[in-house]
Design a protein around this motif. Structure first.
Motif, PDB file in Angstrom:
ATOM      1  N   ASP A  94      20.371  44.795   2.255  1.00 54.96           N
ATOM      2  CA  ASP A  94      19.092  44.331   2.785  1.00 54.96           C
ATOM      3  C   ASP A  94      19.226  44.169   4.294  1.00 54.96           C
ATOM      4  N   VAL A  95      18.356  44.850   5.042  1.00 58.08           N
ATOM      5  CA  VAL A  95      18.411  44.763   6.499  1.00 58.08           C
ATOM      6  C   VAL A  95      17.288  43.895   7.052  1.00 58.08           C
ATOM      7  N   PHE A  96      16.353  43.534   6.187  1.00 62.91           N
ATOM      8  CA  PHE A  96      15.215  42.705   6.596  1.00 62.91           C
ATOM      9  C   PHE A  96      14.691  42.003   5.355  1.00 62.91           C
ATOM     10  N   ALA A  97      14.593  40.703   5.418  1.00 55.65           N
ATOM     11  CA  ALA A  97      14.029  39.936   4.305  1.00 55.65           C
ATOM     12  C   ALA A  97      13.254  38.771   4.906  1.00 55.65           C
ATOM     13  N   ARG A  98      11.937  38.793   4.732  1.00 54.73           N
ATOM     14  CA  ARG A  98      11.096  37.745   5.303  1.00 54.73           C
ATOM     15  C   ARG A  98       9.949  37.424   4.357  1.00 54.73           C
ATOM     16  N   THR A  99       9.528  36.183   4.439  1.00 51.75           N
ATOM     17  CA  THR A  99       8.281  35.773   3.815  1.00 51.75           C
ATOM     18  C   THR A  99       7.323  35.511   4.962  1.00 51.75           C
ATOM     19  N   ILE A 100       6.207  36.200   4.945  1.00 53.67           N
ATOM     20  CA  ILE A 100       5.226  36.101   6.020  1.00 53.67           C
ATOM     21  C   ILE A 100       3.944  35.515   5.449  1.00 53.67           C
ATOM     22  N   ALA A 101       3.452  34.463   6.099  1.00 56.97           N
ATOM     23  CA  ALA A 101       2.191  33.835   5.693  1.00 56.97           C
ATOM     24  C   ALA A 101       1.206  33.954   6.851  1.00 56.97           C
TER      25      ALA A 101
END
Length: 186
Positions: free
Chosen positions: A132-139
């Motif tokens: 995984d090179v990017f893992a985000r939760t965006i609100a």
């Protein structure tokens, strides 16, 4: 008997006048970055991001409220990534794959100005290594104002679409600035 019939007809007429809920429109959820952003996309991501899974959406019940289905959300993501020059048309060929889960779509029950907040979890994985090179939760919130649409069901649909569109725009901005192991992808 005549009075209860009149009341029943008035209630039925007001329900019909209020309109039925319709699903979010894919074309209204696509985030189209300007040409400068498209040119600035990291070379390693150009046409190298394939969608793996898009889950968490909920189909619209016409008798309840507008929502965003997983297939509509996937269409908006594909269109937005395509507009940003990142989308891999072949799911098996992209160097990276994006897994997406719409965690929640916070919607108000009533109001003149309706604010919907979309919370989405994104994971970008390098296909070859499985890393995984990017893992985000965006609100992201979006408000549809009373002047945007007369009917509340239509305003809610506009707020849903806007919340998803801004969420995708934020994802693309973050992917544009992505660094792997301290190195920018540009």
């Amino acid at each position: 008997m005549g009075r209860s019939l009149a009341v029943s007809m008035a209630v039925a007429a007001s329900v019909l006048a209020a309109g039925c809920a319709t699903p979010a429109r894919v074309d209204q959820m696509i985030s189209e970055p300007g040409i400068a952003k498209r040119i600035a996309a990291p070379a390693v991501l150009k046409e190298n991001v394939a969608l793996r899974d898009v889950t968490g959406g909920r189909e619209t019940n016409p008798m309840w409220v507008s929502s965003v289905g997983s297939s509509e959300f996937e269409g908006a993501l594909a269109g937005s990534l395509r507009a940003a020059g990142m989308y891999s048309e072949n799911r098996q060929a992209g160097r990276y794959f994006l897994t997406v889960h719409l965690e929640k779509l916070d919607q108000p029950l009533v109001g003149f100005n309706l604010t919907v907040t979309a919370t989405v979890n994104y994971t970008l994985t390098e296909r070859a290594s499985g890393k995984d090179v990017f893992a985000r939760t965006i609100a992201t919130p979006y408000t549809a104002k009373a002047g945007d649409a007369f009917l509340a069901v239509e305003r809610l649909k506009l707020a849903n679409e806007g919340a998803i569109r801004t969420n995708i725009a934020r994802l693309i901005d973050e992917l544009m600035a992505l660094r792997i192991d301290g190195v920018a992808l540009r």
